[in-house]
Design an enzyme around this catalytic site. Structure first.
Site, mmCIF file in Angstrom:
data_model
loop_
_atom_site.group_PDB
_atom_site.id
_atom_site.type_symbol
_atom_site.label_atom_id
_atom_site.label_comp_id
_atom_site.label_asym_id
_atom_site.label_seq_id
_atom_site.Cartn_x
_atom_site.Cartn_y
_atom_site.Cartn_z
ATOM 1 N N HIS A 54 0.827 -1.203 0.000
ATOM 2 C CA HIS A 54 0.000 0.000 0.000
ATOM 3 C C HIS A 54 0.870 1.265 0.000
ATOM 4 C CE1 HIS A 54 -3.844 2.009 0.715
ATOM 5 N NE2 HIS A 54 -3.159 2.871 1.438
ATOM 6 N N VAL A 75 1.567 -1.845 5.587
ATOM 7 C CA VAL A 75 2.489 -1.786 4.445
ATOM 8 C C VAL A 75 2.086 -2.749 3.333
ATOM 9 C CG1 VAL A 75 4.474 -1.107 5.852
ATOM 10 C CG2 VAL A 75 4.077 -3.531 5.351
ATOM 11 N N GLU A 76 1.033 -3.537 3.555
ATOM 12 C CA GLU A 76 0.639 -4.479 2.506
ATOM 13 C C GLU A 76 -0.731 -4.069 1.934
ATOM 14 O OE1 GLU A 76 1.899 -8.628 3.171
ATOM 15 O OE2 GLU A 76 2.720 -7.952 5.083
ATOM 16 N N MET A 77 -1.828 -4.630 2.471
ATOM 17 C CA MET A 77 -3.125 -4.336 1.875
ATOM 18 C C MET A 77 -3.899 -3.264 2.655
ATOM 19 S SD MET A 77 -3.856 -8.292 0.859
ATOM 20 C CE MET A 77 -5.369 -8.191 -0.101
#
Lengths: 351, 351
Positions: free
Chosen positions: B95, B137-139
């Site tokens: 993200h 930091v991902e979805m």
């Protein structure tokens, strides 16, 4: 209920049904003047024989994130074949999480458009395919990097050699674009209910949908949205009668003017192709409208100078939803493994 | 060549072949003590019946970018099924184009690992599936947002109702994870050449590959890399004998220590499962090594305290490349269309 009344009612129903069929047939004849169904075979494209080897290679390339310098973004990222061929974002997210300038158009049936991009600046799909790969806000790569990447993987060299037989150096940026175009030519969505209607099965559309179709033609929508793609055939100013607000038509994007530099092409865009429109919100080049009924209302005022009633809008919207066809069946491709010669993903910074 | 010499040579060749077969059979017997082939059927998972309805739903969810708040990132973004089940990046891009802390492990055969993530902090795949969805930091989504999203689309409600029969409220974050686990349990890659060897076909591996397998066991690699996944079965310090440089083992990431808070688990990681290893560069939790031979050399010095010869490294690497199995055949799923109730993609800023 007495049997006399029942018989009378049944007779009435039969008369009504007969008149409905008659009017449906008239509607069909009128519709045939404007629209054509999607062909059941893959269409030919200019200067690019669509062979099965080319389609297979093109499918790999369409899903290939290593065409982007980050190795993260593929064609399918913004033209998601599971989501109507677009990304369902206002405007796309690209390299470095940059926001693109316009809503991603669907790749489905794009082969039937007069030209590609909202402003028609690419003559065809092979010209289009080269754009996002190089755009700094999209895939941020270069033809050289793409060629080095593809040449570094023996399975790609083999696939290009098969897809472009007789060419001495088949692995080129141009051939990448041709293979992608060949695959994209297969991304057509036949057998929508409207297609079945056009083929003569008038029962497949409800009365409300047929009334919507009638309104779509009577009100003048079909002046710009016609042909195979119910749009995508020509260029028109957004706001023929009345310019929409800057929230929907941002003043910074003058559309086709940037391509032709002709003053009377300010705010001119390619008429949106309406096939699968229920799958491709948000709408317009700005991607600012999520509701299809609202989009219809905006088109009515801006293009036709007409305040449509809620009922009219609902009917037209119901018709538009009959344009959803069979979505492409795609086996997810297994991509070649990289070698030590494959360029590494670029430092993860925006360009 | 006289016929006598020819006969003698042929007899010699026959003796050589016979001794090779004998030694291949010995090698096979020894290998069976360490390794098991991938089963040919989908394995069962704990507390989660793997049904076809659940697999089908799980496949949709695995490719569903709307599980992320940006509506851009799906499980498949970092666990690309066309690229060995990972993203071939040092560490993933998430993200807001944030860089993740560790290299994305492959989802292929992950069902056979003792636990999930490099530090084993998720007990199983259903626990794992909840992590990236929520990680900033991902979805960068939340269970509430995911549930609202899935409930907003009738096709998802129907798919959850079918996949979780008898449940009053089937559309939950937990059931999302269970469906993804069921799909991921199908992502196994049987029929690698090493599996065929283990099943008794010793001819399928070359002499060099067999020598590599022998070295892999003799040198002690198989002490940590064994079982079905040739790894993924236990936890070991990276640098048992000699810590690699900070470029490969960054001092900021203490591995399993962060999970257990036990001092002797500093720099402890789950032994990497080695199936399909040739497809999943770059290597190690830091993703800093792109060359498989280099990775083998680093393991030799750090874990075994041994400087292997180039020939030994090449042989072991040749063996490792026999671990590439049949990649999963997946029909790309068509995802449900959003409704007005579907949460819109979040403002495009990093969290």
């Amino acid at each position: 209920m007495t049997s006399k009344i029942a018989v009378a009612l049944m007779a009435g129903a039969a008369v009504l049904a007969a008149s409905q069929i008659a009017s449906a047939n008239e509607l069909l004849e009128e519709a045939k003047d404007y629209f054509q169904p999607i062909p059941s075979v893959v269409p030919a494209v200019k200067d690019n024989a669509v062979t099965s080897d080319k389609i297979e290679l093109g499918k790999m390339l369409f899903f290939e994130p290593r065409l982007s310098s980050s190795a993260l973004i593929s064609c399918n990222t913004c033209h998601n074949l599971g989501m109507g061929g677009d990304d369902n974002l206002e405007t796309s997210i690209g390299h470095g999480w940059q926001k693109g300038p316009r809503n991603a158009p669907t790749v489905l049936n794009a082969v039937f458009n007069i030209a590609q991009f909202w402003d028609g600046r690419a003559e065809d799909l092979k010209a289009q395919a080269k754009g996002p790969v190089q755009a700094g806000v999209e895939m941020a790569s270069t033809p050289e990097r793409v060629e080095t990447t593809l040449k570094s993987m023996p399975a790609y060299v083999e696939a290009f050699t098969k897809a472009f037989p007789g060419e001495e150096k088949p692995v080129t940026f141009d051939n990448m674009a041709k293979a992608i175009e060949a695959f994209e030519a297969t991304l057509i969505t036949p057998y929508s209910r409207f297609d079945q209607f056009l083929e003569g099965n008038t029962k497949v559309m409800t009365a409300m949908e047929q009334e919507g179709l009638q309104l779509f033609m009577d009100k003048g929508c079909s002046a710009c949205h016609a042909g195979v793609n119910i749009g995508g055939e020509g260029y028109y100013p957004f706001g023929v009668v009345e310019k929409p607000g800057a929230d929907i038509l941002p003043s910074g994007d003058k559309g086709r003017f940037a391509v032709t530099k002709t003053a009377d092409e300010e705010y001119v865009f390619r008429a949106g192709p309406l096939r699968n429109i229920e799958l491709t919100a948000p709408y317009f080049h700005s991607g600012k409208v999520w509701d299809l009924e609202q989009a219809v209302a905006i088109m009515a005022t801006s293009q036709l100078g007409e305040e449509m009633s809620d009922e009219e809008i609902k009917k037209i919207t119901a018709f538009l939803k009959t344009l959803t066809g069979e979505q492409p069946k795609v086996d997810y491709p297994i991509l070649p493994v990289e070698t030590q010669e494959t360029p590494k993903p670029e430092a993860m910074v925006a360009k």
